[in-house]
Design an enzyme around this catalytic site. Structure first.
Site, PDB file in Angstrom:
ATOM      1  N   SER A  24       1.796  -8.417   5.599  1.00 24.08           N
ATOM      2  CA  SER A  24       3.154  -8.575   5.093  1.00 24.08           C
ATOM      3  C   SER A  24       3.621  -7.228   4.566  1.00 24.08           C
ATOM      4  O   SER A  24       2.803  -6.355   4.251  1.00 24.08           O
ATOM      5  CB  SER A  24       3.177  -9.605   3.955  1.00 24.08           C
ATOM      6  OG  SER A  24       4.402  -9.584   3.252  1.00 24.08           O
ATOM      7  N   TYR A  69      -0.843 -13.243  -3.929  1.00 25.57           N
ATOM      8  CA  TYR A  69      -0.391 -13.126  -2.540  1.00 25.57           C
ATOM      9  C   TYR A  69      -0.274 -11.670  -2.124  1.00 25.57           C
ATOM     10  O   TYR A  69      -0.783 -11.274  -1.070  1.00 25.57           O
ATOM     11  CB  TYR A  69       0.951 -13.837  -2.356  1.00 25.57           C
ATOM     12  CG  TYR A  69       1.512 -13.662  -0.961  1.00 25.57           C
ATOM     13  CD1 TYR A  69       0.962 -14.362   0.103  1.00 25.57           C
ATOM     14  CD2 TYR A  69       2.550 -12.774  -0.701  1.00 25.57           C
ATOM     15  CE1 TYR A  69       1.443 -14.200   1.391  1.00 25.57           C
ATOM     16  CE2 TYR A  69       3.048 -12.602   0.580  1.00 25.57           C
ATOM     17  CZ  TYR A  69       2.492 -13.311   1.621  1.00 25.57           C
ATOM     18  OH  TYR A  69       2.962 -13.132   2.894  1.00 25.57           O
TER      19      TYR A  69
END
Length: 253
Positions: A138, A151
Site C-alpha cells: 500500500s 496496518y
C-alpha cells in the site's frame, strides 16, 4: 498446466486479478474464506474464458491457514507459476482502543501468512515459465500511520520484504513485485471503516485499474498505482518524517 494463486480472491482487487488473468487464458487457484463467492466467480470465469479454476475456502488469518493451503496444492499436484498475496485487512482507530485480538489477526494475515505462503510456494514456481509474485502492500508502506498504526506497519514490512525478494529471486527467474495502491474502491475499504476518511474524500481508484497496472508492471520491484499516489510517495520521500506521519494521521480522520 500451471496455476496462479490469488488469495483474497472473493472480492475487490483479488477478484479483478482473477478476471484479468482469466482473459489471458491463465488457469487459477482462488482462495478466500467465502466458498460461495469463490465458486460463483469460478463458474463465471470457466464459462466465459474456458480456463481451469480451483477453489480453496481457507481462513488465512488462522495461523494454520497457509499450511492447509500449501498442503492442498501439493496433494493435488498443482504446478504454480504465479502467486498474488492479496488477502489482508485494515481497521481505523487508536491502537489502544482497537481490540488486541483483531490487531494480532491483522499481523497474522498481512505479514505472517504472506511470508509463509511465499516460502512454501516459491520453490514450486522455479520450474515454471516466467513465474511471478505480487505482494499487495500500500502507499501506507511509505510512512507511519496514526489511527491505523498496525496496518501501516504491516504494509511497510511487505514493501521491504518484497524489495529484498525482488533481488534475491531475480537470478532464479522469479519476478517479485510490491503493489502499492492508494485508496481503492473495494470491500476492503468498507471493512476498514475508512470510506468516510479524508483520504477517500480526495478520490479513489477502481479495483480494476489497480489490478491492471499491477499485472502490466509485475516485473518492477515497486508498483505505485496512479499519478496522484506516485506524486504523494515522492513528496513523502523528501519530507521530514514528522510531517508525513502528521499528514497520514489527518488523512485517516
Amino acid at each position: 498446466m500451471s496455476y496462479t494463486v490469488i488469495t483474497g480472491a472473493s472480492a475487490g482487487i483479488g477478484s479483478e486479478f482473477a478476471k484479468q488473468l482469466a482473459e489471458t487464458g491463465q488457469d487459477l487457484i482462488l482462495v478466500a474464506r467465502r466458498k460461495d463467492k469463490l465458486e460463483e466467480l469460478a463458474k463465471t470465469l470457466q464459462a466465459e474464458q474456458g480456463i481451469n479454476v480451483v477453489c480453496f475456502a481457507v481462513d488465512l488469518a488462522d495461523p494454520k491457514g497457509s499450511e492447509i493451503l500449501a498442503t492442498e496444492i501439493s496433494t493435488n499436484n498443482l504446478a504454480i507459476n504465479g502467486l498474488i498475496n492479496n488477502a489482508g485487512f485494515g481497521d481505523r482507530g487508536g491502537f489502544i482502543d482497537l481490540p488486541l485480538e483483531r490487531q494480532m489477526q491483522m499481523i497474522q494475515l498481512n505479514v505472517t501468512t504472506l511470508v509463509e505462503l511465499t516460502h512454501r510456494l516459491a520453490p514450486n514456481m522455479r520450474q515454471q515459465v516466467k513465474p511471478f509474485i505480487i505482494n499487495v502492500a500500500s502507499t501506507a508502506a511509505f510512512q507511519a500511520g496514526p489511527n491505523m498504526a498496525i496496518y501501516y506497519a504491516t504494509k511497510a514490512f511487505v514493501l521491504s520484504f518484497s524489495e529484498a525478494l525482488h533481488e534475491e529471486l531475480r537470478p532464479q527467474g522469479i519476478a517479485v513485485s510490491a503493489l502499492c495502491p492508494g485508496p481503492t474502491l473495494s470491500e476492503f475499504a468498507e471493512q476498514a471503516n475508512i470510506t468516510d476518511s479524508n483520504l477517500f474524500k480526495a478520490g479513489a481508484m477502481t479495483s480494476a485499474e489497480v489490478a491492471k497496472q499491477a499485472l502490466a508492471n509485475r516485473n518492477s520491484a515497486i508498483v505505485v498505482t496512479g499519478i496522484k499516489n506516485q506524486v504523494g510517495v515522492l513528496f513523502g520521500k523528501v519530507s521530514p518524517r514528522f510531517m508525513t506521519r502528521k499528514i497520514a494521521g489527518w488523512l485517516q480522520a
